[in-house]
Write an enzyme that holds these catalytic residues in place. Sequence first.
Site, short mmCIF file in Angstrom:
data_model
loop_
_atom_site.label_atom_id
_atom_site.label_comp_id
_atom_site.label_asym_id
_atom_site.label_seq_id
_atom_site.Cartn_x
_atom_site.Cartn_y
_atom_site.Cartn_z
N LYS A 14 0.85 -1.19 0.00
CA LYS A 14 0.00 0.00 0.00
C LYS A 14 0.89 1.24 0.00
O LYS A 14 1.92 1.23 0.69
CB LYS A 14 -0.92 0.01 1.24
CG LYS A 14 -1.84 -1.19 1.36
CD LYS A 14 -2.94 -1.20 0.34
CE LYS A 14 -3.90 -2.36 0.57
NZ LYS A 14 -4.99 -2.41 -0.43
N HIS A 38 -7.17 -13.96 -7.27
CA HIS A 38 -7.82 -12.89 -6.50
C HIS A 38 -9.26 -12.75 -6.96
O HIS A 38 -9.55 -12.78 -8.15
CB HIS A 38 -7.07 -11.57 -6.69
CG HIS A 38 -7.41 -10.55 -5.63
ND1 HIS A 38 -8.64 -9.93 -5.57
CD2 HIS A 38 -6.69 -10.08 -4.58
CE1 HIS A 38 -8.65 -9.09 -4.54
NE2 HIS A 38 -7.49 -9.17 -3.92
#
Length: 424
Positions: free
Chosen positions: A163, A280
Amino acid sequence: MEIIEPIALPEEIYGDDYIIATYFFRSSAQTDIYQKAKSFAVGQTLGTWLPISGITPQMKKKYGGRIAAIYDIPPNELQTDEPEDKSHIIQIAFPDHNFGPQFPMLMTTLLGNDVTTSSQMKLLDIKFSKNYLKAFKGPRFGIEGIYKYFGLRGRPIILNMIKPCLGYTPAEGAEIFKSIARGGVDIIKDDELLASTEYSSVSDRVKHYTRAAKQVYEETGHMVRYCVNITDRQDRMIEHAQRAVEGGADAVMVNFVATGLGALHALAEEKDIKVPIVGHFASAGSITESPYTGISSQLLIGKLPRIAGADLVLFSSPYSTYPILKRRYMQIVDAQRMPLANIGQTMPGIGGGITPRTAEKVTKDVGKEIVLTAGGSIVGHPLGPTQGARAMMQAAEAIGQGISLEEFAKKPQCGALKAALEKW
């Protein structure tokens, strides 16, 4: 003369070469559900909503869909019990040879044609025949293989996604990577929003991040593994994977709902991609959330990517801001791990609001042999990303040893965990 109707008793077809698709269907009081289901079985295989010439008895017998069961909800027997709006569970048997061992035509058959033009139906589950499943290899690594590959055992694996999600160069990302790796996490991956861009290609990230991993190993003695997001159109995705493996990536990730299960299947069967494939679930909610259309989450996120060959599938927990039902996420885990003919297990990767506290809850729900994906609780730790990573690793160690987090945090070396427990 034999009359070939689009209906059969379950005993006739359950053991044969049929896929049994289970649907939820709502109808009005005026709908003849028996005729509707017959029309659906024919429309998804041989014909259309109007009678047409050219369909022979032999074609009906070999290629026609057949009703395996219709269950009313609630089960009504009398006309006086009939509600205005009715709900049903319908099972339709489709011959395996109508589409072969591939996902695009399987999904077209089960969710196309009538489902997209004349009926709102939700696909709840698929019972595959053993003969059909024999054509699929499933996960190359699976749960046991992943633990062996990463040299771990007896605790949850901790995975962090970098992130911010995107907007930085590979060199800048490598600095974030190192700050997290120094805390000892097992795997660091790209966020699902970052694949190959003009400012950050797959090859460049692999080069910078694997170099960063080696630098941290020289500093600390801990080698973190890097998983690169290769999501793209199929030809480029396989090319990305090949270059990533050649460059030293330890795993590759695919947003399989966006690429399609067929692309995941093709990647899993590439002989030179000898690293774990991470799937994912990004964008799955748009397909699973409606009660009346789409696919159930345990099928889309659990069983199907497992058959397609995903070694690890990431999805959300009920402890995040996403309001998934607790029983539904546990069904996804079951679909990934329970026996399924010749198909090996897929490792569950559970994320969404994962902190040390929620990690403890998740492992109480589904066991320790999982991957916990933590983002914000690592980079947003009050003492910084390195301590955030250390806190999650300390939590994993406590869970592996069966010690409560509160007790484990009392150890002098567990200040990172103690700070995380105080914040979350």
